[in-house]
Design a protein around this motif. Structure first.
Motif, mmCIF file in Angstrom:
data_model
loop_
_atom_site.group_PDB
_atom_site.id
_atom_site.type_symbol
_atom_site.label_atom_id
_atom_site.label_comp_id
_atom_site.label_asym_id
_atom_site.label_seq_id
_atom_site.Cartn_x
_atom_site.Cartn_y
_atom_site.Cartn_z
ATOM 1 N N ASP A 35 -6.156 -1.534 -5.693
ATOM 2 C CA ASP A 35 -6.166 -1.669 -4.240
ATOM 3 C C ASP A 35 -6.152 -3.171 -3.960
ATOM 4 N N TRP B 62 -5.340 -5.116 -1.356
ATOM 5 C CA TRP B 62 -5.800 -5.700 -0.104
ATOM 6 C C TRP B 62 -7.139 -5.145 0.371
ATOM 7 N N ASN C 94 0.811 -1.220 0.000
ATOM 8 C CA ASN C 94 0.000 0.000 0.000
ATOM 9 C C ASN C 94 0.842 1.267 0.000
ATOM 10 N N LYS D 100 -5.926 3.720 1.155
ATOM 11 C CA LYS D 100 -6.460 5.070 1.259
ATOM 12 C C LYS D 100 -5.595 5.966 0.393
ATOM 13 N N ASN E 299 -7.891 -2.081 1.407
ATOM 14 C CA ASN E 299 -7.855 -1.087 2.482
ATOM 15 C C ASN E 299 -6.979 0.116 2.142
#
Length: 133
Positions: free
Chosen positions: A125, A127, A112, A131, A129
């Motif tokens: 994205d 996984w 990430n 942001k 999660n």
């Protein structure tokens, strides 16, 4: 997308196998190895490719700084993957599962940390999660 699916399958299997002792717990290490191999199928993380995707809005003025930042993220990602494999071996040998949970979370975060800097249209994205900035 198929590689991303494979990564998710192995990460989910690691979480499931690490959550309790079960008949197939010995596959824990195999899934971490498979996750690493699937990760390798994505190809090497390459600055030139990242730069072409406008990594962090790279300009001529900040290219060297962005390149160093990218290379640091790449090294951390590789280290996190190695840490995951070591933690899986430790989990099986010592019957200690906490370290593996943390290593898996660290590996996902290392993905990430780079993906957040790249366009959503190109870098998924993985996984679920992420942001984005």
């Amino acid at each position: 997308n198929s590689i991303i699916t494979i990564l998710r399958i192995h990460a989910d299997a690691i979480e499931d196998l690490n959550s309790s002792h079960m008949k197939y717990s010995s596959n824990l290490v195999r899934h971490t190895i498979a996750l690493d191999r699937a990760f390798g199928l994505l190809g090497p993380m390459d600055w030139h490719a990242a730069k072409s995707l406008h990594f962090a809005g790279t300009t001529e003025e900040n290219e060297e700084e962005d390149r160093r930042r990218f290379e640091l993220l790449e090294r951390r990602s590789s280290a996190a993957m190695k840490g995951l494999k070591l933690a899986a071996h430790f989990a099986m040998e010592e019957d200690s599962r906490e370290l593996l949970d943390k290593a898996l979370a660290d590996m996902k975060q290392s993905c990430n940390n780079c993906h957040v800097l790249l366009p959503a249209s190109v870098v998924p994205d993985v996984w679920g999660n992420l942001k984005r900035k």
